[in-house]
Design a protein around this motif. Structure first.
Motif, PDB file in Angstrom:
ATOM      1  N   GLU A 202       0.745  -1.213  -0.027  1.00  0.00           N
ATOM      2  CA  GLU A 202       0.101   0.145   0.033  1.00  0.00           C
ATOM      3  C   GLU A 202       0.926   1.349   0.070  1.00  0.00           C
ATOM      4  OE1 GLU A 202      -3.254  -0.652   2.844  1.00  0.00           O
ATOM      5  OE2 GLU A 202      -2.604   1.459   3.534  1.00  0.00           O
ATOM      6  N   LEU A 203       1.965   1.216   0.758  1.00  0.00           N
ATOM      7  CA  LEU A 203       2.778   2.349   1.090  1.00  0.00           C
ATOM      8  C   LEU A 203       3.581   2.649  -0.222  1.00  0.00           C
ATOM      9  CD1 LEU A 203       3.687   1.795   4.743  1.00  0.00           C
ATOM     10  CD2 LEU A 203       2.424   3.928   3.989  1.00  0.00           C
ATOM     11  N   THR A 204       4.043   1.486  -1.030  1.00  0.00           N
ATOM     12  CA  THR A 204       4.768   1.803  -2.015  1.00  0.00           C
ATOM     13  C   THR A 204       4.216   1.819  -3.613  1.00  0.00           C
ATOM     14  OG1 THR A 204       5.376  -0.668  -2.033  1.00  0.00           O
ATOM     15  CG2 THR A 204       6.714   0.861  -0.629  1.00  0.00           C
ATOM     16  N   ASP A 205       2.900   1.764  -3.409  1.00  0.00           N
ATOM     17  CA  ASP A 205       2.297   1.393  -4.719  1.00  0.00           C
ATOM     18  C   ASP A 205       2.234   0.240  -5.668  1.00  0.00           C
ATOM     19  OD1 ASP A 205       1.037   4.231  -4.378  1.00  0.00           O
ATOM     20  OD2 ASP A 205       2.939   4.992  -5.354  1.00  0.00           O
ATOM     21  N   GLY A 206       2.599  -0.693  -4.514  1.00  0.00           N
ATOM     22  CA  GLY A 206       2.662  -2.206  -5.224  1.00  0.00           C
ATOM     23  C   GLY A 206       4.038  -2.387  -5.547  1.00  0.00           C
ATOM     24  N   LEU A 207       5.076  -1.560  -5.408  1.00  0.00           N
ATOM     25  CA  LEU A 207       6.551  -1.983  -5.504  1.00  0.00           C
ATOM     26  C   LEU A 207       7.448  -2.752  -4.680  1.00  0.00           C
ATOM     27  CD1 LEU A 207       7.500   1.687  -7.375  1.00  0.00           C
ATOM     28  CD2 LEU A 207       6.791  -0.326  -8.353  1.00  0.00           C
ATOM     29  N   GLY A 208       7.002  -2.494  -3.624  1.00  0.00           N
ATOM     30  CA  GLY A 208       7.902  -3.268  -2.384  1.00  0.00           C
ATOM     31  C   GLY A 208       8.956  -2.223  -2.017  1.00  0.00           C
ATOM     32  N   VAL A 209       9.792  -2.988  -1.138  1.00  0.00           N
ATOM     33  CA  VAL A 209      11.064  -2.316  -0.539  1.00  0.00           C
ATOM     34  C   VAL A 209      12.230  -2.485  -1.108  1.00  0.00           C
ATOM     35  CG1 VAL A 209      10.171  -1.603   1.804  1.00  0.00           C
ATOM     36  CG2 VAL A 209      11.292  -3.904   1.374  1.00  0.00           C
ATOM     37  N   ASP A 210      13.195  -1.663  -1.098  1.00  0.00           N
ATOM     38  CA  ASP A 210      14.601  -2.286  -1.964  1.00  0.00           C
ATOM     39  C   ASP A 210      15.545  -3.096  -0.839  1.00  0.00           C
ATOM     40  OD1 ASP A 210      14.221  -0.401  -4.450  1.00  0.00           O
ATOM     41  OD2 ASP A 210      14.048   1.039  -2.989  1.00  0.00           O
ATOM     42  N   ILE A 211      15.319  -2.551   0.307  1.00  0.00           N
ATOM     43  CA  ILE A 211      16.056  -3.312   1.445  1.00  0.00           C
ATOM     44  C   ILE A 211      15.209  -3.554   2.632  1.00  0.00           C
ATOM     45  CG2 ILE A 211      17.651  -2.876   3.059  1.00  0.00           C
ATOM     46  CD1 ILE A 211      19.670  -1.620   1.077  1.00  0.00           C
ATOM     47  N   ALA A 212      15.221  -4.472   2.975  1.00  0.00           N
ATOM     48  CA  ALA A 212      14.667  -5.278   4.409  1.00  0.00           C
ATOM     49  C   ALA A 212      15.496  -5.300   5.277  1.00  0.00           C
ATOM     50  CB  ALA A 212      13.579  -6.152   4.396  1.00  0.00           C
ATOM     51  N   TYR A 213      15.557  -4.804   6.480  1.00  0.00           N
ATOM     52  CA  TYR A 213      16.743  -4.866   7.404  1.00  0.00           C
ATOM     53  C   TYR A 213      16.245  -5.585   8.698  1.00  0.00           C
ATOM     54  CZ  TYR A 213      20.097  -3.071  11.209  1.00  0.00           C
ATOM     55  OH  TYR A 213      21.107  -2.993  12.246  1.00  0.00           O
ATOM     56  N   ASP A 214      16.603  -6.941   8.927  1.00  0.00           N
ATOM     57  CA  ASP A 214      15.924  -7.725   9.664  1.00  0.00           C
ATOM     58  C   ASP A 214      16.817  -8.277  10.920  1.00  0.00           C
ATOM     59  OD1 ASP A 214      14.091  -9.564  10.925  1.00  0.00           O
ATOM     60  OD2 ASP A 214      14.383 -11.145   9.287  1.00  0.00           O
ATOM     61  N   PRO A 215      16.449  -7.697  12.080  1.00  0.00           N
ATOM     62  CA  PRO A 215      17.163  -8.359  13.116  1.00  0.00           C
ATOM     63  C   PRO A 215      16.411  -9.218  13.924  1.00  0.00           C
ATOM     64  CG  PRO A 215      16.442  -6.098  13.731  1.00  0.00           C
ATOM     65  CD  PRO A 215      15.940  -6.394  12.354  1.00  0.00           C
ATOM     66  N   VAL A 216      15.053  -9.702  13.469  1.00  0.00           N
ATOM     67  CA  VAL A 216      14.039 -10.275  14.164  1.00  0.00           C
ATOM     68  C   VAL A 216      14.050 -11.869  13.722  1.00  0.00           C
ATOM     69  CG1 VAL A 216      11.609 -10.369  15.015  1.00  0.00           C
ATOM     70  CG2 VAL A 216      12.626  -8.206  14.644  1.00  0.00           C
TER      71      VAL A 216
END
Ligand SMILES: NC(=O)c1ccc[n+]([C@@H]2O[C@H](COP(=O)([O-])OP(=O)(O)OC[C@H]3O[C@@H](n4cnc5c(N)ncnc54)[C@H](OP(=O)(O)O)[C@@H]3O)[C@@H](O)[C@H]2O)c1
Length: 336
Positions: A202-216
């Protein structure tokens, strides 16, 4: 000297303060009178026997601290007794004294307190290494930070913003997300109540994120993988959820993305000169006020066990610090 000691693997409640011999100064090391020790999630994992590097018993937790140099070992240059330093010993910092590699220690800028300096190296070093060396973050890209109000997470927001990224912070409560907003997050996702993938799309108009930073790790990592843009990079920082999680190869194929491991500790031991260059940049930014370490609570030394429990209970925002003199703390903390 006094130290918190783990004598058997298992429960944080079994940790006790003991009188132990002072640490022995070796070549290449500096001996530090500890004033403040910042806790990291691996301290909890070590006591529970769940961390990848297993210290032999008995051991003292604490892999990061700030204090005054008491003595320098043979071959050490750049430090002298009385210097205010931040350092990352390989354990043992939850004690009155500790020895640390001089080549992984830094002078504390004059305007920075021991408390705020104590948790600087690991959290900022990890996020800088993740974005610069492993993720090749470019200005204008979108970064999703998971566990975004935690020790490393909050520094990821701060650095990604400094690198010109748009930041979507994801965490488990509104209080945590308020802190993320204060640190510059452009958008927030509460993953206790919202789907990460639906909100990211929704936030990226369907494009997705370039980087996901995951410590979880675990389910949160799996959701992040489904939120990647074409050519994205999933930065694997850690597994605070307790679940490592398998990466489905089809997701990497479909989004033509990469899963990238990040291990700041191994990197800094293998490449000390490159690490020092990067840390010098970060220390300059700290000195110049571009970086504001967030310490949510300072515990007196006698309450070191409660400090570790706060981290284990998922209640920490930013860093949790144990200080020998509480007057080092509150009035100098950065609070947003
Ligand atoms: N790769 C590296 O070089 C490197 C360097 C430093 C740390 N790490 C790793 O990064 C991870 C985070 O470290 P940290 O010091 O930032 O820890 P932290 O301050 O405790 O933050 C971890 C975050 O994970 C989330 N979380 C989800 N499930 C959790 C659970 N069951 N218990 C505790 N937290 C949980 C929490 O956020 P929510 O409540 O919002 O979900 C919490 O804020 C650890 O696994 C650590 O080993 C890796």
């Amino acid at each position: 000297m006094k130290a918190w000691v783990c004598q058997k693997i298992g429960d944080l409640q079994d940790l006790e303060i003991h009188e132990v011999p002072e640490p022995e100064l070796q070549p290449g090391l500096i001996k530090i009178a500890v004033r403040a020790t910042a806790l990291n999630f691996p301290d909890v994992l070590n006591v529970r026997g769940l961390y990848q590097h297993k210290p032999s018993l008995p051991f003292s937790p604490g892999m990061e601290c700030a204090g005054e140099v008491l003595a320098v070992g043979d071959g050490v240059s750049g430090f002298k007794p009385g210097d205010r330093v931040m350092a990352q010993p390989r354990g043992g910092a939850l004690a009155e004294q500790v020895c640390a590699q001089a080549d992984q220690a830094y002078q504390i800028p004059k305007n920075i307190s021991f408390v705020n300096a104590s948790g600087f190296i690991v959290a900022y070093g990890t996020s800088y290494h993740a974005f610069v060396d492993r993720g090749a973050l470019k200005s204008g890209e979108t970064v999703l930070v998971l566990g975004a109000a935690g020790g490393v997470g909050i520094t990821a927001i701060e650095l990604a913003k400094l690198f010109g990224a748009r930041v979507i912070a994801a965490a488990s409560s509104e209080a945590k997300l308020d802190l993320c907003r204060a640190y510059g997050a452009d958008d927030c996702i509460n993953y206790s109540t919202e789907s990460i993938k639906d909100r990211v799309m929704e936030l990226t108009d369907g494009l997705g994120v370039d980087i996901a930073y995951d410590p979880v790790g675990g389910d949160v990592m799996f959701q992040a993988l489904r939120s990647m843009a074409l050519g994205g990079r999933l930065l694997i920082i850690g597994f605070a959820s307790g679940t490592i999680g398998d990466i489905p190869a089809n997701r990497l194929l479909l989004r033509q993305c990469q899963a990238v491991g990040v291990a700041f500790g191994s990197y800094s031991r293998a490449f000390p000169d490159a690490t020092r260059k990067r840390m010098n940049v970060l220390v300059d930014w700290l000195d110049g006020g571009k970086l504001k370490p967030h310490v949510s609570k300072v515990f007196p030394f006698a309450e070191g066990r409660s400090a570790l429990q706060m981290l284990a209970d998922r209640k920490a925002l930013g860093k949790v610090v144990v200080a020998f003199d509480e007057s080092l703390g509150n009035d100098t903390l950065y609070r947003h």
